[in-house]
Design a protein around this motif. Structure first.
Motif, PDB file in Angstrom:
ATOM      1  N   MET A  43       0.838  -1.201   0.000  1.00 42.90           N
ATOM      2  CA  MET A  43       0.000   0.000   0.000  1.00 42.90           C
ATOM      3  C   MET A  43       0.873   1.252   0.000  1.00 42.90           C
ATOM      4  N   SER A  44       0.525   2.220  -0.837  1.00 41.70           N
ATOM      5  CA  SER A  44       1.262   3.475  -0.892  1.00 41.70           C
ATOM      6  C   SER A  44       0.975   4.315   0.349  1.00 41.70           C
ATOM      7  N   MET A  45       1.952   5.138   0.749  1.00 43.76           N
ATOM      8  CA  MET A  45       1.716   6.055   1.859  1.00 43.76           C
ATOM      9  C   MET A  45       0.679   7.103   1.475  1.00 43.76           C
ATOM     10  N   ILE A  46       0.753   7.586   0.232  1.00 41.28           N
ATOM     11  CA  ILE A  46      -0.202   8.576  -0.269  1.00 41.28           C
ATOM     12  C   ILE A  46      -0.810   8.053  -1.569  1.00 41.28           C
ATOM     13  N   GLU A  47      -2.133   8.080  -1.638  1.00 41.26           N
ATOM     14  CA  GLU A  47      -2.846   7.687  -2.857  1.00 41.26           C
ATOM     15  C   GLU A  47      -3.764   8.835  -3.273  1.00 41.26           C
ATOM     16  N   ILE A  48      -3.494   9.402  -4.428  1.00 38.47           N
ATOM     17  CA  ILE A  48      -4.335  10.468  -4.988  1.00 38.47           C
ATOM     18  C   ILE A  48      -5.030   9.896  -6.215  1.00 38.47           C
ATOM     19  N   ARG A  49      -6.351   9.950  -6.212  1.00 45.26           N
ATOM     20  CA  ARG A  49      -7.121   9.348  -7.293  1.00 45.26           C
ATOM     21  C   ARG A  49      -8.083  10.355  -7.921  1.00 45.26           C
ATOM     22  N   ASN A  50      -7.907  10.585  -9.240  1.00 46.56           N
ATOM     23  CA  ASN A  50      -8.828  11.410 -10.042  1.00 46.56           C
ATOM     24  C   ASN A  50      -9.162  12.740  -9.367  1.00 46.56           C
ATOM     25  N   LEU A  51      -8.130  13.417  -8.885  1.00 44.96           N
ATOM     26  CA  LEU A  51      -8.336  14.650  -8.133  1.00 44.96           C
ATOM     27  C   LEU A  51      -8.623  15.810  -9.092  1.00 44.96           C
ATOM     28  N   VAL A  52      -9.739  16.482  -8.846  1.00 42.40           N
ATOM     29  CA  VAL A  52     -10.150  17.628  -9.658  1.00 42.40           C
ATOM     30  C   VAL A  52     -10.371  18.816  -8.730  1.00 42.40           C
ATOM     31  N   LYS A  53      -9.746  19.942  -9.080  1.00 38.36           N
ATOM     32  CA  LYS A  53      -9.959  21.186  -8.349  1.00 38.36           C
ATOM     33  C   LYS A  53     -10.128  22.312  -9.348  1.00 38.36           C
ATOM     34  N   ARG A  54     -11.250  23.039  -9.223  1.00 40.68           N
ATOM     35  CA  ARG A  54     -11.531  24.163 -10.130  1.00 40.68           C
ATOM     36  C   ARG A  54     -11.584  25.459  -9.334  1.00 40.68           C
ATOM     37  N   TYR A  55     -11.077  26.525  -9.942  1.00 39.29           N
ATOM     38  CA  TYR A  55     -11.272  27.878  -9.444  1.00 39.29           C
ATOM     39  C   TYR A  55     -12.103  28.606 -10.499  1.00 39.29           C
ATOM     40  N   LYS A  56     -13.420  28.634 -10.305  1.00 39.56           N
ATOM     41  CA  LYS A  56     -14.343  29.182 -11.303  1.00 39.56           C
ATOM     42  C   LYS A  56     -14.123  28.476 -12.644  1.00 39.56           C
ATOM     43  N   ASP A  57     -13.613  29.176 -13.660  1.00 44.58           N
ATOM     44  CA  ASP A  57     -13.437  28.554 -14.982  1.00 44.58           C
ATOM     45  C   ASP A  57     -12.055  27.925 -15.176  1.00 44.58           C
ATOM     46  N   THR A  58     -11.204  28.046 -14.158  1.00 46.00           N
ATOM     47  CA  THR A  58      -9.840  27.516 -14.269  1.00 46.00           C
ATOM     48  C   THR A  58      -9.750  26.137 -13.608  1.00 46.00           C
ATOM     49  N   ILE A  59      -9.210  25.171 -14.344  1.00 43.74           N
ATOM     50  CA  ILE A  59      -9.004  23.832 -13.784  1.00 43.74           C
ATOM     51  C   ILE A  59      -7.578  23.763 -13.254  1.00 43.74           C
ATOM     52  N   ALA A  60      -7.433  23.735 -11.936  1.00 46.45           N
ATOM     53  CA  ALA A  60      -6.108  23.688 -11.309  1.00 46.45           C
ATOM     54  C   ALA A  60      -5.568  22.265 -11.257  1.00 46.45           C
ATOM     55  N   LEU A  61      -6.438  21.298 -11.006  1.00 45.85           N
ATOM     56  CA  LEU A  61      -6.064  19.879 -11.010  1.00 45.85           C
ATOM     57  C   LEU A  61      -7.056  19.138 -11.890  1.00 45.85           C
ATOM     58  N   ASP A  62      -6.530  18.399 -12.842  1.00 42.12           N
ATOM     59  CA  ASP A  62      -7.362  17.780 -13.869  1.00 42.12           C
ATOM     60  C   ASP A  62      -7.246  16.254 -13.797  1.00 42.12           C
ATOM     61  N   HIS A  63      -8.071  15.636 -12.933  1.00 45.39           N
ATOM     62  CA  HIS A  63      -8.085  14.179 -12.764  1.00 45.39           C
ATOM     63  C   HIS A  63      -6.675  13.644 -12.474  1.00 45.39           C
ATOM     64  N   LEU A  64      -6.052  14.233 -11.479  1.00 43.95           N
ATOM     65  CA  LEU A  64      -4.670  13.886 -11.123  1.00 43.95           C
ATOM     66  C   LEU A  64      -4.624  12.570 -10.352  1.00 43.95           C
ATOM     67  N   ASN A  65      -3.693  11.702 -10.747  1.00 48.89           N
ATOM     68  CA  ASN A  65      -3.438  10.446 -10.040  1.00 48.89           C
ATOM     69  C   ASN A  65      -1.963  10.379  -9.656  1.00 48.89           C
ATOM     70  N   LEU A  66      -1.688  10.123  -8.375  1.00 49.72           N
ATOM     71  CA  LEU A  66      -0.313   9.990  -7.903  1.00 49.72           C
ATOM     72  C   LEU A  66      -0.259   8.972  -6.765  1.00 49.72           C
ATOM     73  N   ASP A  67       0.809   8.201  -6.737  1.00 48.96           N
ATOM     74  CA  ASP A  67       1.106   7.321  -5.597  1.00 48.96           C
ATOM     75  C   ASP A  67       2.495   7.664  -5.088  1.00 48.96           C
ATOM     76  N   ILE A  68       2.611   7.857  -3.795  1.00 53.74           N
ATOM     77  CA  ILE A  68       3.907   8.128  -3.170  1.00 53.74           C
ATOM     78  C   ILE A  68       4.169   7.035  -2.148  1.00 53.74           C
ATOM     79  N   GLU A  69       5.295   6.355  -2.305  1.00 51.19           N
ATOM     80  CA  GLU A  69       5.604   5.207  -1.460  1.00 51.19           C
ATOM     81  C   GLU A  69       6.318   5.630  -0.185  1.00 51.19           C
TER      82      GLU A  69
END
Length: 311
Positions: A1-27
Motif C-alpha cells: 500500500m502506498s503512503m499517499i494515494e491520490i485518485r482522479n483529483l479535480v480542483k476548479r477555481y471558477k473557470d480555471t481547472i487547477a487539477l485535472d483528474h490527477l493520479n499519484l502514488d507516493i511510497e
C-alpha cells in the motif's frame, strides 16, 4: 500500500481547472520530487493533501486513511515547511521551535528533548536565544525547517526550502533532508533548482496544467525524451559540405553552427563524441575546446512541458 494515494483529483477555481483528474502514488521511504512551472498545480496538490482546500472530485488517502479537514491523527504525523518563512519575530529561535513542536507534543520533558534534537539537526546551536530578525537568510530557512520537523513527522512536505539561501546553507539543508529520510521520514520535495531534485529525489513527477505529464526516476525520465548527448565544439571552421555531412550523421537531430562554434544534439543513449572526432581527424579539422553533456533533468522538463522551470 502506498503512503499517499491520490485518485482522479479535480480542483476548479471558477473557470480555471487547477487539477485535472490527477493520479499519484507516493511510497513510504521516498524523497518524492514534485516539479512544474508556476501555475502547474503543485501548491494546490499540497493544500489538498493537507485538507486546507476542498476539491471538486476524487480522493486522497494518507497512511491508508481518507484525508479530511478533521483528520487530526493523520495531521499529527505530517510536517510542513512552506516557501514563505513562517515564524514569530517576537520569539527566540528556541521558543519558536518549542511553540510549533508544542502543537503536536504536550509533554514538556519530551518536547524539550525534541527541540534540542531539532536545533542540533539543523545546525542552530549557539543561536537559541537570538530572534529571527537577527538571523541570516540561510539560518532563517533552517529555523523554518526546525519548526516543521521537530515533532519527528512520518511525512514531511518541503516547498522550495532553499530559495534565496547561500550555497553553504543549501548544502546543509539538503544533507538534512537526506538524513531525515534515512531516519524514516518520507519526503515530498518541490524546488525550482533542478540540480537539487536530481541530487536527492528517488522519484519525480512533472506536473503541468494540473496533470501529471511524466513520472519516474531521473534515469527513467531521461529515457522518455528525444534529447540524448549534446556535443559542443568551439573554434572549428567548417565548409558548407562538411557541415552538411555532420548534419546527416546517425542520430543527429539538431545542429547549430555560429561564429565557429558547433553544438549538436543526438537522439537516444550512448556517446557520439568519438565518431565526430574521428570525422574531424579524417577532414584534418582543428578546434579549440570540445566537450559533451549527457541530458539533464532540465532537458527533460523543457522537452515535456515546453517551458522554462523559472517561468
Amino acid at each position: 500500500m502506498s503512503m499517499i494515494e491520490i485518485r482522479n483529483l479535480v480542483k476548479r477555481y471558477k473557470d480555471t481547472i487547477a487539477l485535472d483528474h490527477l493520479n499519484l502514488d507516493i511510497e513510504e521511504g521516498e524523497i518524492f520530487g514534485l516539479l512544474g512551472p508556476n501555475g502547474s498545480g503543485k501548491t494546490t496538490v499540497i493544500n489538498c493533501l493537507l485538507a486546507l482546500l476542498k476539491y471538486d472530485k476524487g480522493s486522497i488517502k494518507i497512511f491508508g486513511k481518507e484525508m479530511e479537514p478533521d483528520s487530526y491523527e493523520i495531521k499529527r504525523q505530517i510536517g510542513i515547511v512552506m516557501q514563505n518563512v513562517a515564524v514569530f519575530n517576537e520569539l527566540t529561535v528556541y521558543e519558536n521551535i518549542d511553540y510549533f513542536c508544542g502543537l503536536y507534543v504536550a509533554d514538556k520533558r519530551e518536547r524539550k528533548k525534541l527541540v534540542e534534537e531539532a536545533i542540533a539537526f539543523t545546525g542552530l546551536e549557539g543561536y537559541e536565544k537570538k530572534r529571527p530578525k537577527k538571523l541570516s537568510g540561510g539560518l532563517l530557512r533552517r529555523l523554518n525547517i526546525a519548526c516543521g520537523i521537530a515533532h519527528k513527522p512520518r511525512l514531511v512536505i518541503l516547498d522550495e526550502p532553499t530559495v534565496a539561501v547561500d550555497p553553504q546553507s543549501r548544502n546543509k539543508i539538503l544533507e538534512g533532508i537526506c538524513q531525515m529520510n534515512r531516519q524514516g521520514s518520507t519526503i515530498i520535495y518541490t524546488s525550482h533548482y533542478m540540480e537539487e531534485v536530481e541530487q536527492i529525489c528517488s522519484r519525480i513527477a512533472i506536473l503541468d496544467k494540473g496533470r501529471c505529464l511524466a513520472l519516474g526516476t531521473k534515469e527513467e525520465l531521461k529515457n522518455m525524451i528525444k534529447t540524448g548527448e549534446k556535443v559542443h565544439i568551439e573554434g572549428i571552421h567548417l565548409t558548407e559540405g562538411q557541415l552538411e555531412t555532420i548534419r546527416h550523421m546517425p542520430q543527429v537531430f539538431s545542429t547549430v553552427y555560429e561564429e565557429g562554434n558547433l553544438t549538436l544534439r543526438f537522439e537516444g543513449s550512448g556517446s557520439h563524441l568519438l565518431s565526430l572526432l574521428h570525422y574531424m581527424e579524417e577532414e584534418h579539422l582543428t578546434c579549440g575546446r570540445c566537450f559533451s553533456e549527457l541530458p539533464t533533468l532540465n532537458d527533460v522538463f523543457l522537452e515535456i512541458t515546453g517551458k522554462e522551470l523559472r517561468d
